[in-house]
Motif scaffolding. Structure first.
Motif, PDB file in Angstrom:
ATOM      1  N   LEU A  66       0.819  -1.208   0.000  1.00 35.27           N
ATOM      2  CA  LEU A  66       0.000   0.000   0.000  1.00 35.27           C
ATOM      3  C   LEU A  66       0.852   1.257   0.000  1.00 35.27           C
ATOM      4  N   ARG A  69      -1.253   7.235   0.391  1.00 30.09           N
ATOM      5  CA  ARG A  69      -2.644   7.676   0.196  1.00 30.09           C
ATOM      6  C   ARG A  69      -3.634   6.555   0.494  1.00 30.09           C
ATOM      7  N   ARG A  70      -3.330   5.373   0.044  1.00 34.46           N
ATOM      8  CA  ARG A  70      -4.225   4.231   0.274  1.00 34.46           C
ATOM      9  C   ARG A  70      -4.303   3.917   1.762  1.00 34.46           C
ATOM     10  N   LYS A  73      -6.522   6.467   3.379  1.00 37.00           N
ATOM     11  CA  LYS A  73      -7.915   6.199   3.008  1.00 37.00           C
ATOM     12  C   LYS A  73      -8.477   5.049   3.836  1.00 37.00           C
TER      13      LYS A  73
END
Length: 126
Positions: A66, A69-70, A73
């Motif tokens: 990952l 940003r992921r 999120k």
């Protein structure tokens, strides 16, 4: 644009029949974002990575794969599910009566989302 279309763009009826205009809805989203950011920033790194691992496992993802940003999120989605936030209609009703309770928490994102094409607030919005 006919009058009905303009009215639909300015406000939408909620399930309770209360109309929430676009500016109030944008302020609600701003408020919720600010509350989630406050909780997120209060977490230590260990807890954040623990939430990333939990969320990744739930989504059948490998945390090592990952990007930043992921990860953010995934943590934000977990916090959204666990942080008690009012629904739009109850928040809007209380905001109309007591904006001073909420205005200090607004980050100003609502202004950008309600800006017209010229960059200022849309004069057709309340």
């Amino acid at each position: 644009m006919d009058d009905q279309s303009a009215a639909e763009q300015r406000g939408k009826p909620s399930g309770s029949g209360v109309t929430v205009d676009a500016v109030l809805e944008a302020k609600y989203l701003d408020y919720c974002s600010a509350r989630l950011a406050e909780v997120f920033l209060s977490l230590d790194a260990e807890r954040i990575y623990g939430l990333v691992e939990e969320a990744a496992a739930e989504a059948d993802l490998n945390p090592a794969d990952l990007g930043f940003r992921r990860m953010v999120k995934l943590v934000t989605d977990k916090l959204t599910a666990s942080v008690p936030l009012p629904d739009l209609e109850e928040w809007a009703a209380d905001y109309r009566d007591h904006p001073e309770r909420y205005d200090p928490y607004l980050l100003g994102f609502w202004e950008e989302s309600t800006a017209g094409p010229s960059g200022g607030l849309d004069p057709e919005r309340p």
